[in-house]
Every structure is written in structure tokens, then in C-alpha cells.
Enzyme design. Structure first.
Site, PDB file in Angstrom:
ATOM      1  N   THR A 154      40.856  37.697  37.762  1.00  0.00           N
ATOM      2  CA  THR A 154      39.906  38.664  37.204  1.00  0.00           C
ATOM      3  C   THR A 154      39.524  39.651  38.305  1.00  0.00           C
ATOM      4  OG1 THR A 154      39.110  36.922  35.741  1.00  0.00           O
ATOM      5  CG2 THR A 154      37.679  38.845  36.019  1.00  0.00           C
ATOM      6  N   ARG A 184      39.750  28.414  28.433  1.00  0.00           N
ATOM      7  CA  ARG A 184      38.522  27.688  28.766  1.00  0.00           C
ATOM      8  C   ARG A 184      38.920  26.409  29.482  1.00  0.00           C
ATOM      9  NH1 ARG A 184      36.939  26.762  22.764  1.00  0.00           N
ATOM     10  NH2 ARG A 184      39.184  26.470  22.866  1.00  0.00           N
ATOM     11  N   PHE A 279      29.292  29.575  21.101  1.00  0.00           N
ATOM     12  CA  PHE A 279      28.466  29.971  22.259  1.00  0.00           C
ATOM     13  C   PHE A 279      27.024  30.279  21.870  1.00  0.00           C
ATOM     14  CE2 PHE A 279      32.570  29.967  23.992  1.00  0.00           C
ATOM     15  CZ  PHE A 279      32.445  29.862  25.362  1.00  0.00           C
ATOM     16  N   GLY A 283      20.495  25.111  25.820  1.00  0.00           N
ATOM     17  CA  GLY A 283      20.600  23.989  26.754  1.00  0.00           C
ATOM     18  C   GLY A 283      20.164  24.369  28.151  1.00  0.00           C
ATOM     19  N   CYS A 290      33.137  31.284  36.472  1.00  0.00           N
ATOM     20  CA  CYS A 290      33.413  32.624  35.922  1.00  0.00           C
ATOM     21  C   CYS A 290      32.194  33.417  35.463  1.00  0.00           C
ATOM     22  CB  CYS A 290      34.389  32.507  34.767  1.00  0.00           C
ATOM     23  SG  CYS A 290      36.034  32.037  35.314  1.00  0.00           S
TER      24      CYS A 290
HETATM   25  N1  LIG Z   1      38.779  29.009  35.983  1.00  0.00           N
HETATM   26  C1  LIG Z   1      38.785  29.631  34.810  1.00  0.00           C
HETATM   27  O1  LIG Z   1      38.437  29.092  33.778  1.00  0.00           O
HETATM   28  C2  LIG Z   1      39.273  31.068  34.735  1.00  0.00           C
HETATM   29  C3  LIG Z   1      39.502  31.638  33.474  1.00  0.00           C
HETATM   30  C4  LIG Z   1      39.957  32.940  33.419  1.00  0.00           C
HETATM   31  C5  LIG Z   1      40.164  33.675  34.589  1.00  0.00           C
HETATM   32  N2  LIG Z   1      39.907  33.106  35.792  1.00  0.00           N
HETATM   33  C6  LIG Z   1      40.173  33.899  37.005  1.00  0.00           C
HETATM   34  O2  LIG Z   1      41.415  33.437  37.549  1.00  0.00           O
HETATM   35  C7  LIG Z   1      41.369  33.493  38.975  1.00  0.00           C
HETATM   36  C8  LIG Z   1      41.678  32.121  39.552  1.00  0.00           C
HETATM   37  O3  LIG Z   1      40.674  31.233  39.138  1.00  0.00           O
HETATM   38  P1  LIG Z   1      40.811  29.657  39.371  1.00  0.00           P
HETATM   39  O4  LIG Z   1      39.632  29.026  38.723  1.00  0.00           O
HETATM   40  O5  LIG Z   1      42.181  29.211  38.985  1.00  0.00           O
HETATM   41  O6  LIG Z   1      40.672  29.613  40.965  1.00  0.00           O
HETATM   42  P2  LIG Z   1      40.948  28.372  41.931  1.00  0.00           P
HETATM   43  O7  LIG Z   1      40.062  28.545  43.090  1.00  0.00           O
HETATM   44  O8  LIG Z   1      40.929  27.095  41.150  1.00  0.00           O
HETATM   45  O9  LIG Z   1      42.472  28.583  42.396  1.00  0.00           O
HETATM   46  C9  LIG Z   1      42.879  29.610  43.248  1.00  0.00           C
HETATM   47  C10 LIG Z   1      44.082  29.101  44.045  1.00  0.00           C
HETATM   48  O10 LIG Z   1      44.639  30.196  44.770  1.00  0.00           O
HETATM   49  C11 LIG Z   1      45.064  29.714  46.035  1.00  0.00           C
HETATM   50  N3  LIG Z   1      45.186  30.820  46.979  1.00  0.00           N
HETATM   51  C12 LIG Z   1      44.213  31.659  47.424  1.00  0.00           C
HETATM   52  N4  LIG Z   1      44.742  32.541  48.289  1.00  0.00           N
HETATM   53  C13 LIG Z   1      46.058  32.258  48.403  1.00  0.00           C
HETATM   54  C14 LIG Z   1      47.116  32.812  49.160  1.00  0.00           C
HETATM   55  N5  LIG Z   1      46.933  33.864  49.944  1.00  0.00           N
HETATM   56  N6  LIG Z   1      48.344  32.264  49.044  1.00  0.00           N
HETATM   57  C15 LIG Z   1      48.558  31.207  48.234  1.00  0.00           C
HETATM   58  N7  LIG Z   1      47.581  30.645  47.475  1.00  0.00           N
HETATM   59  C16 LIG Z   1      46.344  31.167  47.566  1.00  0.00           C
HETATM   60  C17 LIG Z   1      43.980  28.717  46.419  1.00  0.00           C
HETATM   61  O11 LIG Z   1      44.417  27.820  47.419  1.00  0.00           O
HETATM   62  C18 LIG Z   1      43.694  28.035  45.075  1.00  0.00           C
HETATM   63  O12 LIG Z   1      44.499  26.883  44.885  1.00  0.00           O
HETATM   64  C19 LIG Z   1      39.994  34.043  39.344  1.00  0.00           C
HETATM   65  O13 LIG Z   1      40.090  35.436  39.498  1.00  0.00           O
HETATM   66  C20 LIG Z   1      39.151  33.718  38.115  1.00  0.00           C
HETATM   67  O14 LIG Z   1      38.073  34.603  37.959  1.00  0.00           O
HETATM   68  C21 LIG Z   1      39.471  31.819  35.902  1.00  0.00           C
END
Ligand SMILES: NC(=O)c1ccc[n+]([C@@H]2O[C@H](COP(=O)([O-])OP(=O)(O)OC[C@H]3O[C@@H](n4cnc5c(N)ncnc54)[C@H](O)[C@@H]3O)[C@@H](O)[C@H]2O)c1
Length: 473
Positions: A154, A184, A279, A283, A290
Site C-alpha cells: 500500500t 483480510r 464492519f 467493541g 493496516c
Molecule cells: N497485512 C494485511 O492484511 C495487508 C492487506 C493489504 C495490504 N497490505 C499491505 O501490504 C504490504 C505488506 O504487508 P504485510 O502485512 O505482508 O507486511 P509484513 O511485514 O508481514 O511483510 C513484509 C515482508 O517484506 C520483507 N522485506 C522488507 N524489505 C525487504 C527487502 N528489501 N528485501 C526483501 N524482503 C524485504 C520483510 O522481511 C517481511 O517479511 C504493506 O504495504 C501493507 O500495508 C497488508
């Protein structure tokens, strides 16, 4: 009945209990390799995406830092999601998904490179894009880059334009597309393979064709638009969902003041198709990695063009009040909180995930520490929290031992099936705060049948056992 953590973590049992996704059909493996995809970042989004794209028939190399890849290869992934483990094992066994630590090596023959690294908020409210820049810097240094870079993380509006310009300045003619993720946590595989929509923010028809090919096999409406609009779709969607939750929480305070029931109110409101029922549960507020982060990023985006976005400010403010309000309720029931013991059920920010990032539990913990309240907690899949102020126990019953109150923080369905009269019997004071309005009426009746028991829900009148009621004026 006593549960050990192993028993609670037995996945199938857990899924049966939670009634979620039990009819999950393994994603059918598509024949033939259609695209060579390198995916950087194997967190909650990247790992799920890597598995699902591999299942869809692509040849996927997933890249992360060395300790993360080692953990994955040793079957010690930090990510826990229903159904993920067997699906991961399946695509790995079939050679469709491999893990790597070198971005440059993995991207050398790739048709496209997807980036799903973290984009946290910086202390100044701006989005930290350092992880994305780090990935691109390696490609720029190597002098090669696949023809299409897809940003899954994002990112603020305008980021893809900037990233593409910096690649071009380094002599790399690569299009940067934006493909936001809406999964989600807790139902990530289902959401990824059966999404409400797929958004493709791209500049050229070639990029659109490649992105459509990537998602071939998934039946969902595809919205194609410019990159800036796609970047805003992601933020606006999360902001709107957070706003719905805060709206329900705001209304729950009104319900408490007037003796109405927030469940009826929101059922009535959500029955309107223009609003929808999702949603709208009151609670302890939203958490996770996020909502707060994306709300903050959108607020900063607005500020940069002189727009205050007051709906978002109010959404965050309502959410920030949920835990202090819960603590205030507890203190009003206890009198002096010093030395009291609180049993907390649920550590993760929502059920079916082990993610504690920005969990309301952590805010609660900090406030309990300030008031001198001792915390014993239990979560079906979180066995450890990096904080001294909590003892994480291996069953809900051990967590309740000699507690002065129990607070349901996460709506794990199995908490509704506990032997509540027995659990109350283990406590010093039979006080139940249902921070998610989880317990059904039949269970509440059993609770208030226990001598002196008090059941405190959110947004509706509390219920007390007869003995307590008699003491009241
Ligand atoms: N978690 C959610 O539910 C969700 C949903 C939609 C969008 N997003 C978006 O997706 C993105 C990732 O979220 P997430 O929850 O999966 O994050 P996360 O922290 O679980 O995973 C990120 C991964 O990227 C790796 N990483 C970071 N820099 C790196 C590099 N230079 N080289 C190799 N690996 C690298 C980290 O080691 C980590 O394993 C964010 O921008 C978040 O806003 C998350």
C-alpha cells in the site's frame, strides 16, 4: 475441560470450532506455466500471494531477507493463516514456488516483479517507502529489471509515478503498475482467490494484459484505472471500513447512555443494502497493521494539499477512546484498580491470525501497567508477546486463575464455547467484560446464574446475577 495450547492449535479442530472456511477447497492447480513472477516480501500479503499465484499456474520465486527465508524453509514461518501451511507445502512440492534471498538473481529471467514489502508510518506521519526503494536500488545497481514492476504494498498517491521515473533515470525502461491487495488476515487465502474486485492501476495496455494474465483463473470483476486512482482506492477503502467501525462504536456509546442495544441498532442499519452489515460491530476498536497506518497516511496525503479530512480525524479519535473507555468501566466496577488481576482472552488483533501488530491488546496492556493492573492473557495461536507486563498462559482457564475480571478482546469463536461457570469459579471476582459482544444470550444466562456474577457487554445494558441485583437500590 482444560485445554493445552497444542490442543487449541490443532488446526482442523480450530477451523471446525471457528466455523470459518471449513469448506475450503484446495485451490485447483492450473496446468502449464504462464508467467515467471518474482515476488519480494513474504509477509502476510506476500506469502499468501506467492502461494496463490503458484497455484494459478505461474512459476513463482519468492524473495525475502535471509532469516525470513531460513524460517520458511525450516517450516517456522511467522505468518499463521488458516489453510496456508498445506497449500504452501503443495506448491513447493510441485516446484511451482521457490524461495530466494537475492532479488537480482531471482529477477534476472522474470516476466514481472511484484513488491509486497512493508510500508509503515514514519514518526512524521509520512509513509516509509524505504523497503521499496531498497528493492529497486538493487535492480538499478545491477542494470537490469523485468519489463513490469507491480507494487502490491500500500503506497501513497503518486508513488508509482515516482518509482517509474527513478527507474527511467537509471536507464531502466520498466512500467510500474499498482495492484492493491484487499485480503483480510484470517481469511487471506479465500479473499485472495475470491476477491470482491481486482484493481489494476496501469499506464499501458501491455501492462494491463500482463496483469490480467497473472490473475487468469480468478473470477472477480476487474477495475482498470490510472495508477493514482488505484493508489487512492486502497486508502479510501481502508479508511471507509475503519469509519464504519468507529461509527458503530460511537453509536454504542449512545446506546449505553439510553439503554438501547447496539446489536439491534446496527442490524437494523446494516440491513439497508446501501449501507451493508459488515464492519458494524461495536467493541474495543480496530487494530492491525493496516487501518491506523493507512488512515494516518491518507491524513498526511490530505495535509500535503491543505485538506484536513475531518471524517478520518474523527474516525481515529473514536477508535483511540475505546480502550480508555473499557479501562474506565473496569475501574468504576472495581473501585481501586491497584493490584487487581485481569484475565484477557485474545491477544491478536482479530481471530484466525497470529498478528499482534497494533492490536488493541497492546494499548490495553500499557494502560493496565499504568494503573497497576496485573495481566494474564490467553490466545489460541499467540503464545508469546514481547512485553514484560503480561503472562501469556497456555489455556483460558489458567489465565483466569484468581483474576478479578475477564475481558474478551478478540472474537475467537471458541471463547463463546468455554465452560464459563467453571472459569468464573476459578476467578477471585466473577466479572466478565465482553469487549466484542461475543457471548450468546444462552451463555450470558449461564454466567449471570453464578453468584455475584456481572456481565458487561459493549453498547447495551449490563447483566448481573440475582444476588448482585438485590444489593442495588
Ligand atoms: N497485512 C494485511 O492484511 C495487508 C492487506 C493489504 C495490504 N497490505 C499491505 O501490504 C504490504 C505488506 O504487508 P504485510 O502485512 O505482508 O507486511 P509484513 O511485514 O508481514 O511483510 C513484509 C515482508 O517484506 C520483507 N522485506 C522488507 N524489505 C525487504 C527487502 N528489501 N528485501 C526483501 N524482503 C524485504 C520483510 O522481511 C517481511 O517479511 C504493506 O504495504 C501493507 O500495508 C497488508
Amino acid at each position: 475441560m482444560l485445554y493445552s495450547i497444542d490442543c487449541w492449535m490443532t488446526t482442523n479442530k480450530l477451523l471446525m470450532r471457528e466455523g470459518l472456511d471449513t469448506n475450503w477447497d484446495s485451490i485447483p492447480l492450473k496446468g502449464g506455466t504462464s508467467m515467471r513472477l518474482t515476488l519480494v516480501g513474504t509477509g502476510y500479503v506476500g506469502l499468501v500471494a506467492a502461494v496463490c499465484f503458484a497455484k494459478l499456474g505461474h512459476d513463482v520465486i519468492a524473495v525475502d531477507r535471509e532469516p525470513v527465508i531460513r524460517g520458511l524453509l525450516e517450516n517456522k514461518s511467522k505468518v499463521w493463516e488458516p489453510h496456508l501451511e498445506p497449500e504452501l507445502a503443495d506448491v513447493m512440492a510441485k516446484g511451482r514456488l521457490r524461495f530466494e534471498t537475492s532479488i537480482v538473481k531471482s529477477a534476472a529471467d522474470a516476466d514481472s516483479l511484484m513488491i509486497a514489502v512493508g510500508t509503515p508510518t514514519r514518526p512524521d506521519g509520512q509513509t516509509e517507502l524505504g523497503h521499496i526503494h531498497e528493492v529497486l536500488a538493487q535492480l538499478m545497481q545491477s542494470g537490469t529489471c523485468p519489463p513490469l514492476v507491480i507494487i502490491k504494498s500500500t503506497v501513497p498517491v503518486g508513488t508509482c509515478d515516482e518509482l517509474e521515473a527513478s527507474l527511467l533515470a537509471a536507464g531502466l525502461h520498466t512500467e510500474v503498475a499498482f495492484n492493491p491487495e484487499f485480503l483480510r488476515q484470517g481469511s487471506a487465502l479465500h479473499d485472495f482467490t475470491a476477491p470482491d474486485r481486482i484493481v489494476l492501476g496501469c499506464k499501458t495496455s501491455q501492462a494491463e494484459t500482463m496483469l490480467r494474465e497473472l490473475y487468469e483463473g480468478i473470477e472477480a470483476p476487474i477495475h482498470v484505472c490510472d495508477r493514482r486512482s488505484a493508489e487512492l482506492i486502497k486508502y479510501a477503502s481502508n479508511a471507509f471500513l475503519a469509519m464504519k467501525i468507529s461509527f458503530a462504536n460511537m453509536m454504542s456509546d449512545v446506546c449505553e447512555g439510553y439503554g438501547a442495544d447496539i446489536r439491534h441498532v446496527m442490524n437494523g442499519v446494516g440491513a439497508d443494502r446501501r449501507i451493508g452489515p459488515e464492519f458494524l460491530s461495536a467493541g474495543v476498536g480496530y487494530g492491525g497493521s493496516c487501518f491506523s497506518k493507512d488512515l494516518q497516511a491518507l491524513l498526511t496525503t490530505g495535509k500535503l494539499i491543505g485538506s484536513k479530512l475531518p471524517l478520518l480525524e474523527a474516525t481515529a479519535k473514536v477508535n483511540d477512546q475505546r480502550i480508555p473507555r473499557m479501562i474506565a468501566k473496569l475501574i468504576s466496577l472495581w473501585g481501586n484498580p491497584l493490584g487487581k488481576r485481569l484475565c484477557v482472552l485474545g491477544i491478536a488483533f482479530k481471530p484466525n491470525t497470529n498478528d499482534v501488530r497494533d492490536a488493541p491488546f497492546l494499548t490495553l496492556l500499557a494502560q493496565c501497567e499504568r494503573h497497576g493492573i496485573e495481566v494474564q492473557a490467553f490466545d489460541p495461536v499467540v503464545a508469546h508477546v514481547g512485553a514484560k507486563a503480561v503472562k501469556v498462559m497456555d489455556s483460558p482457564y489458567t489465565a483466569a486463575a484468581k483474576a478479578d475480571a475477564v475481558l474478551i478482546m478478540t472474537e475467537w469463536p471458541q471463547f463463546a464455547e468455554l465452560d464459563w461457570p467453571y472459569l468464573l469459579h476459578l476467578m477471585r471476582q466473577p466479572l466478565v467484560l465482553d469487549g466484542r459482544n461475543l457471548l450468546p444470550d444462552s451463555m450470558i444466562s449461564q454466567i449471570v446464574a453464578v453468584d455475584d456474577a456481572v456481565y458487561v457487554p459493549v453498547g447495551r445494558p449490563m447483566e448481573c446475577s440475582t444476588s448482585v441485583r438485590e444489593e442495588r437500590p
